[in-house]
Design an enzyme around this catalytic site. Structure first.
Site, PDB file in Angstrom:
ATOM      1  N   SER A 109     -79.721  20.055  39.027  1.00 49.75           N
ATOM      2  CA  SER A 109     -78.339  20.771  38.750  1.00 49.75           C
ATOM      3  C   SER A 109     -77.549  20.147  37.796  1.00 49.75           C
ATOM      4  O   SER A 109     -76.863  20.672  37.008  1.00 49.75           O
ATOM      5  CB  SER A 109     -77.508  21.319  39.832  1.00 49.75           C
ATOM      6  N   HIS A 168     -72.132  18.894  39.063  1.00 54.39           N
ATOM      7  CA  HIS A 168     -72.137  19.942  38.288  1.00 54.39           C
ATOM      8  C   HIS A 168     -71.029  19.876  37.229  1.00 54.39           C
ATOM      9  O   HIS A 168     -71.275  20.082  36.037  1.00 54.39           O
ATOM     10  CB  HIS A 168     -72.035  21.347  39.255  1.00 54.39           C
TER      11      HIS A 168
END
Length: 250
Positions: free
Chosen positions: A148, A212
């Site tokens: 991610s 992220h």
């Protein structure tokens, strides 16, 4: 079973070479193969079942994932884990969520950057996103796995390169009805959700939202420095959920 997975990877590689985004599709194939061959999928009987399987999974994540408390000890093996962790996923939902976002946003970004540059961008930003998380949580013993951070960098670059691209989104509060918004609406909304979630995150297992945010910022910053003005409007063909499944802390 391993032979079947290897044959599937070969076929996927051939298809990738004939596509306009071979790196994106090769990354998806590698992540899927690593997951299917590893203990997290639960498909390989060689890893056992029940408590035995759970113990093997924990050892697997600790070997290939990032453990912040061990990362800065000077070990060469630990220094490589932010790269190996990009190809390890903790569950089917984790894998499929990440691969959906890579499929939707990776191809156009790769076409704009070129194959070699996109590969270096993906791995480099993913490595730095996990490294940044480890620095902020240097005492954590939890293993961190997932792509991610790298995929968030792709989202950041996509936002800069294609801000007016119309993205089909499935929003839970609209009963998952598909709605089309420009990327400059969808992706900052996603980043805001990550920011809010990072502020509420506990020290226990879960999603590494900070990775992220770091990846997204790196991707947007790189694209803004490397490229000129964003391109005109276009359409994104798939329909993602509002946010990818994050790095897992198994």
């Amino acid at each position: 079973m391993i032979r079947k997975w290897s044959a599937s990877l070969v076929r996927a590689g051939r298809a990738a070479r004939g596509s306009s985004a071979p790196v994106t599709y090769s990354l998806i194939a590698l992540c899927c193969l690593a997951f299917l061959a590893g203990p997290a999928s639960g498909l390989n009987p060689a890893y056992g079942t029940g408590d035995e399987l759970l113990a093997v999974q924990r050892a697997y994540f600790r070997r290939w994932g990032v453990i912040p408390a061990e990362l800065f000890e000077g070990s060469a093996g630990s220094a490589l884990t932010p790269a190996t962790a990009l190809f390890v996923h903790g569950s089917w939902v984790h894998l499929l969520g990440n691969m959906l976002f890579l499929y939707v946003f990776g191809a156009m970004t790769e076409e704009r950057m070129g194959r070699v540059q996109f590969t270096l961008f993906y791995v480099g930003c993913g490595y730095l996103a996990l490294l940044g998380y480890a620095v902020a949580n240097a005492d954590s013993e939890q293993s961190l796995v997932g792509a991610s951070g790298a995929i968030s960098a792709v989202l950041g670059a996509f936002l800069y390169l294609f801000p007016r691209a119309r993205v089909t989104s499935l929003l839970p509060f609209l009963f998952f009805l598909p709605v089309r918004f420009p990327a400059w609406v969808v992706l900052p909304f996603w980043a805001a959700l990550q920011w809010l979630a990072a502020g509420r995150a506990s020290d226990g297992p879960g999603v590494a939202y900070l990775a992220h945010l770091i990846g997204f910022g790196l991707g947007f910053g790189y694209a803004s420095v490397r490229y000129g003005r964003p391109t005109g409007p276009t359409r994104v063909r798939a329909a993602p959920a509002p946010a990818p499944e994050g790095e897992n802390q198994p």
